[in-house]
Design an enzyme around this catalytic site. Structure first.
Site, PDB file in Angstrom:
ATOM      1  N   GLY A 107       0.853  -1.166   0.000  1.00  0.00           N
ATOM      2  CA  GLY A 107       0.000   0.000   0.000  1.00  0.00           C
ATOM      3  C   GLY A 107       0.892   1.219   0.000  1.00  0.00           C
ATOM      4  O   GLY A 107       2.104   1.117  -0.172  1.00  0.00           O
ATOM      5  N   PHE A 109       1.758   3.092   2.452  1.00  0.00           N
ATOM      6  CA  PHE A 109       2.677   3.153   3.592  1.00  0.00           C
ATOM      7  C   PHE A 109       2.859   1.797   4.259  1.00  0.00           C
ATOM      8  O   PHE A 109       3.280   1.711   5.404  1.00  0.00           O
ATOM      9  CB  PHE A 109       2.199   4.184   4.628  1.00  0.00           C
ATOM     10  CG  PHE A 109       0.750   4.042   5.002  1.00  0.00           C
ATOM     11  CD1 PHE A 109      -0.199   4.902   4.475  1.00  0.00           C
ATOM     12  CD2 PHE A 109       0.328   3.051   5.868  1.00  0.00           C
ATOM     13  CE1 PHE A 109      -1.537   4.763   4.817  1.00  0.00           C
ATOM     14  CE2 PHE A 109      -1.000   2.915   6.216  1.00  0.00           C
ATOM     15  CZ  PHE A 109      -1.939   3.788   5.680  1.00  0.00           C
ATOM     16  N   SER A 110       2.542   0.711   3.571  1.00  0.00           N
ATOM     17  CA  SER A 110       2.735  -0.614   4.152  1.00  0.00           C
ATOM     18  C   SER A 110       3.089  -1.629   3.079  1.00  0.00           C
ATOM     19  O   SER A 110       2.701  -1.483   1.926  1.00  0.00           O
ATOM     20  CB  SER A 110       1.476  -1.065   4.905  1.00  0.00           C
ATOM     21  OG  SER A 110       0.382  -1.172   4.016  1.00  0.00           O
ATOM     22  N   LYS A 127       3.903  -7.729   8.086  1.00  0.00           N
ATOM     23  CA  LYS A 127       3.423  -6.451   7.577  1.00  0.00           C
ATOM     24  C   LYS A 127       4.337  -5.354   8.094  1.00  0.00           C
ATOM     25  O   LYS A 127       4.490  -5.190   9.299  1.00  0.00           O
ATOM     26  CB  LYS A 127       1.993  -6.209   8.031  1.00  0.00           C
ATOM     27  CG  LYS A 127       1.439  -4.870   7.594  1.00  0.00           C
ATOM     28  CD  LYS A 127      -0.009  -4.746   8.008  1.00  0.00           C
ATOM     29  CE  LYS A 127      -0.607  -3.450   7.533  1.00  0.00           C
ATOM     30  NZ  LYS A 127      -2.034  -3.337   7.881  1.00  0.00           N
ATOM     31  N   ASP A 218     -15.203  -2.280   9.055  1.00  0.00           N
ATOM     32  CA  ASP A 218     -14.932  -2.456   7.624  1.00  0.00           C
ATOM     33  C   ASP A 218     -15.082  -3.920   7.221  1.00  0.00           C
ATOM     34  O   ASP A 218     -14.277  -4.455   6.457  1.00  0.00           O
ATOM     35  CB  ASP A 218     -13.534  -1.952   7.276  1.00  0.00           C
ATOM     36  CG  ASP A 218     -13.369  -1.683   5.777  1.00  0.00           C
ATOM     37  OD1 ASP A 218     -14.395  -1.423   5.107  1.00  0.00           O
ATOM     38  OD2 ASP A 218     -12.231  -1.731   5.284  1.00  0.00           O
TER      39      ASP A 218
END
Length: 424
Positions: A107, A109-110, A127, A218
């Protein structure tokens, strides 16, 4: 979770958490941001779902890769060469304990990598979150706040955490069984009994979370993964980047606007304080999709989609609904209720006659053909290319992408129209 621009981040609750996971203190050695060039070198691996707590084998990670020499031979496969490059960029404490195998998700920032414990050879997912960025720091804090407290068979487990000044490495279980709907399409048979067994596992996990004062916020199919490829695999709930954790007795009302449009509850859309009943609404949407392969609320226009949700208007028309029991429809109706106070709780849902009776049923009508056709039809309509639309893997397009995440500005405008219509 996983993309800083894809979701509205949750407010950090002020509570004391029980730390059940080993924490490794920040490394005191010399730091250098060797990771800043990492993204451009690993560009052939697709992104990992909506969030990265667990990794599906569908990401096609490379097999166990031997160590490579400093000088790569010209014939060295590109994937293997890339693995060799980014393996050296992890904190030395991590690589001393885990052998980095492949990048399986990323992603803004990951990053998530598939690893193998050097001593036990057990596979895990690590992660890595860039906490030097505010969004990454907030998501990391939110997820750790939850995962350090939970121990449940149907919730992704955190193994240990390594921290540096700019990054956090979260070692987690590796889910290799794939996404929920990919399994349904590949299975060849799917009945109401199968649906209730899936929902029982998810509901039990949600019941556990709610008892701890944790709201996921979510829940959606791509956050429900099979633990392994076997037919007896359990379902695990993943992605707690938007979760809200409140200690027992604390104010249970939440206000942050977050979630994924097709699964978001009406009370969130109108920006009212809400409770963990938003998770139950999302489970109603999931149950509807599970039994039909279609969405109860769907429109490419966000405003029309939100209006459908606010009205709570959906139908049971088309295949396979004529073959679905009235008890199943009643189960959905009791979850997709606009009034959050009238919605079933997780415990009530577990005790619903449909869940109890169908889970014990020995034979039910096979709904697989209609469900899989509907899933693939919807995937085809949303795919960018004909090739991806015709692929079984295109069922992943049933998920909501980054561009379809809830936007605060849209909800402010929607809320203004709502107030003008109902209050004036």
């Amino acid at each position: 979770m996983g993309c800083g621009t894809s979701k509205v981040l949750p407010e950090p609750p002020k509570d004391v958490q029980l730390d059940l996971v080993k924490k490794v203190e920040p490394f005191s050695g010399t730091k250098s941001d060797v990771y800043k060039h990492f993204i451009t070198e690993v560009d052939s691996v697709g992104p990992l779902k909506g969030g990265f707590p667990a990794a599906s084998q569908g990401a096609n990670p490379s097999p166990g890769t031997p160590r490579t020499s400093h000088t790569e031979p010209p014939s060295e496969p590109p994937r293997r060469a890339r693995v060799a490059k980014y393996r050296a960029k992890f904190d030395p404490r991590v690589t001393a304990k885990y052998d980095i195998k492949a990048l399986i998700g990323r992603g803004s920032f990951s990053r998530v990598v598939r690893v193998e414990h050097r001593a036990t050879r057990q596979p895990y997912a690590i992660k890595m979150i860039e906490t030097k960025y505010r969004e990454g720091r907030e998501v990391c804090e939110s997820e750790l706040r939850v995962l350090r407290r939970v121990r449940h068979a149907n919730i992704i487990q955190l193994v240990e955490v390594f921290e540096t000044q700019e990054r956090v490495y979260m070692v987690m279980e590796l889910a290799t069984g794939g996404e929920l709907f990919d399994r349904i399409i590949a299975k060849g048979s799917f009945t109401e009994r199968d649906a209730t067994r899936v929902l029982q596992m998810v509901l039990d996990g949600v019941r556990y979370l709610h008892a701890l004062g944790i709201t996921h916020r979510d829940l959606k199919p791509e956050n429900l993964l099979y633990y392994h490829p076997g037919t007896d695999s359990k379902i695990i709930i993943t992605d707690f980047g938007l979760a809200s954790a409140r200690k027992k007795g604390d104010d249970c009302l939440m206000k942050t606007t977050c979630g994924t449009p097709e699964y978001i509850a009406p009370e969130v859309l109108v920006r009212k304080p809400y409770t963990n009943s938003v998770d139950m609404w999302a489970l109603g949407v999931i149950a509807y999709i599970l039994l039909s392969g279609t969405m109860p609320f769907e429109d490419d226009n966000r405003t029309r989609l939100y209006r459908q949700i606010l009205r709570g208007k959906y139908s049971y028309s088309g295949e396979p609904w004529p073959s679905v029991s009235n008890l199943a429809k009643d189960f959905i109706d009791r979850l997709l209720t606009v009034d959050p106070g009238a919605r079933m709780t997780a415990l009530q849902a577990l005790r619903h006659p449909w869940v109890v009776s169908m889970a014990a049923s020995s034979s039910m009508k096979n709904l697989h053909r209609s469900i899989s056709q509907n899933l693939l039809k919807r995937a085809s309509s949303r795919c960018q290319s004909t090739k991806s639309a015709q692929s079984t893997r295109s069922s992943r397009s049933t998920r909501s992408n980054k561009s379809r995440r809830v936007r605060e500005r849209e909800l402010r405008e929607l809320n203004l129209r709502y107030q003008q219509q109902y209050n004036g």
